[in-house]
Every structure is written in structure tokens, then in C-alpha cells.
Design a protein around this motif. Sequence first.
Motif, PDB file in Angstrom:
ATOM      1  N   GLY A 115       0.811  -1.212   0.000  1.00  0.00           N
ATOM      2  CA  GLY A 115       0.000   0.000   0.000  1.00  0.00           C
ATOM      3  C   GLY A 115       0.842   1.259   0.000  1.00  0.00           C
ATOM      4  O   GLY A 115       0.479   2.267  -0.601  1.00  0.00           O
ATOM      5  N   MET A 116       1.997   1.197   0.659  1.00  0.00           N
ATOM      6  CA  MET A 116       2.861   2.377   0.741  1.00  0.00           C
ATOM      7  C   MET A 116       3.714   2.578  -0.509  1.00  0.00           C
ATOM      8  O   MET A 116       4.023   3.700  -0.871  1.00  0.00           O
ATOM      9  CB  MET A 116       3.786   2.276   1.956  1.00  0.00           C
ATOM     10  N   VAL A 117       4.128   1.485  -1.158  1.00  0.00           N
ATOM     11  CA  VAL A 117       5.092   1.616  -2.264  1.00  0.00           C
ATOM     12  C   VAL A 117       4.484   1.445  -3.648  1.00  0.00           C
ATOM     13  O   VAL A 117       5.160   1.669  -4.646  1.00  0.00           O
ATOM     14  CB  VAL A 117       6.289   0.639  -2.101  1.00  0.00           C
ATOM     15  N   GLN A 118       3.219   1.049  -3.722  1.00  0.00           N
ATOM     16  CA  GLN A 118       2.618   0.792  -5.029  1.00  0.00           C
ATOM     17  C   GLN A 118       2.681   2.014  -5.949  1.00  0.00           C
ATOM     18  O   GLN A 118       3.122   1.915  -7.095  1.00  0.00           O
ATOM     19  CB  GLN A 118       1.169   0.326  -4.868  1.00  0.00           C
ATOM     20  N   LYS A 119       2.270   3.179  -5.456  1.00  0.00           N
ATOM     21  CA  LYS A 119       2.273   4.373  -6.299  1.00  0.00           C
ATOM     22  C   LYS A 119       3.699   4.798  -6.665  1.00  0.00           C
ATOM     23  O   LYS A 119       3.991   5.026  -7.842  1.00  0.00           O
ATOM     24  CB  LYS A 119       1.506   5.513  -5.619  1.00  0.00           C
ATOM     25  N   PRO A 120       4.644   4.902  -5.683  1.00  0.00           N
ATOM     26  CA  PRO A 120       6.013   5.293  -6.069  1.00  0.00           C
ATOM     27  C   PRO A 120       6.675   4.298  -7.027  1.00  0.00           C
ATOM     28  O   PRO A 120       7.407   4.718  -7.936  1.00  0.00           O
ATOM     29  CB  PRO A 120       6.771   5.351  -4.740  1.00  0.00           C
ATOM     30  N   LEU A 121       6.433   2.993  -6.859  1.00  0.00           N
ATOM     31  CA  LEU A 121       7.035   2.016  -7.774  1.00  0.00           C
ATOM     32  C   LEU A 121       6.433   2.123  -9.168  1.00  0.00           C
ATOM     33  O   LEU A 121       7.144   2.033 -10.164  1.00  0.00           O
ATOM     34  CB  LEU A 121       6.870   0.584  -7.242  1.00  0.00           C
ATOM     35  N   THR A 122       5.127   2.333  -9.245  1.00  0.00           N
ATOM     36  CA  THR A 122       4.470   2.484 -10.538  1.00  0.00           C
ATOM     37  C   THR A 122       4.987   3.735 -11.249  1.00  0.00           C
ATOM     38  O   THR A 122       5.304   3.694 -12.440  1.00  0.00           O
ATOM     39  CB  THR A 122       2.934   2.560 -10.358  1.00  0.00           C
TER      40      THR A 122
END
Length: 140
Positions: A115-122
Motif C-alpha cells: 500500500g505504501m510503495v505501489q504508487k512510487p514504484l508504478t
Amino acid sequence: MLTTFESTVRQIMAPQQLVYDTLSNLENIERVKDRLPADKIQDLTFSRDSVSVSAPMVGTVTLNIVDREEPKTIKFEAANSPVPFNLWIQLLPVTDDTCKMKLTIKAELNPFIKGMVQKPLTEGIEKIADVLQIIPYTTL
């Protein structure tokens, strides 16, 4: 839990073999670093088999090439990363003078971390794809 992130497929205006030859020796990217957009890169350092980049809140993350399958795949493994992950660069020919590229990240993420890294990784995988797409392959 293994989670997969994929970039959009990118068209590169260079032959598959030339793109592979360039990306499979990361020192080639070092030579064009000054042509890359400063807003997309930060503290990049290269060797033949690795690239390190400074990431906010994480510090320096290094990607090491762990496998090359000429002329279609280059596989990386992360070191110094708070989240273990692998990155693949996949290249497919379109014509004799163009190819398609897709990046894939596979990371071992628990639901909380995901939940925390999904947006930054995408966003990160798209930024990497942006940079790899604009490299002037013909001038190397």
C-alpha cells in the motif's frame, strides 16, 4: 507476496540489437547522462554491470545485472534496497530499425508495504522507461 509492476510498452527508434548492446553495458548510459532530463534522475552512478541512484527516504539503491539474454532481456537485482526486488528490461523487434521495450519489477511485498510503495514504484518504473526511451542509441 510477490507483486508485479509493469511499464507501458514503449517504442524505441533503434534496432533491438543496438538497444540491447547499449543497455547491457551500463557504462554506455554514463556517456549520455548529461543528455538525460535532470528532473528524472538523481545522483546516478554507473559501472558495466550496475547502476546506483539516490531515492528519497531510502538512500542509494543499486541495481546489479544478474542475467543477460541477448538480444531480448536484461535482468537486474536490487541491492541496498529496503524492499527486495528484481527488474527486467524486455526488448522485442518491431522492424529492422525499431523495437519495443517493457520494464517489469517483481517485489516481495506484504500488504502493508504494498500500500505504501505501489504508487512510487508504478511512477518510478514509468520514469525509468521514459529515460531509456529517450537515450540517443544511434550516437553511442
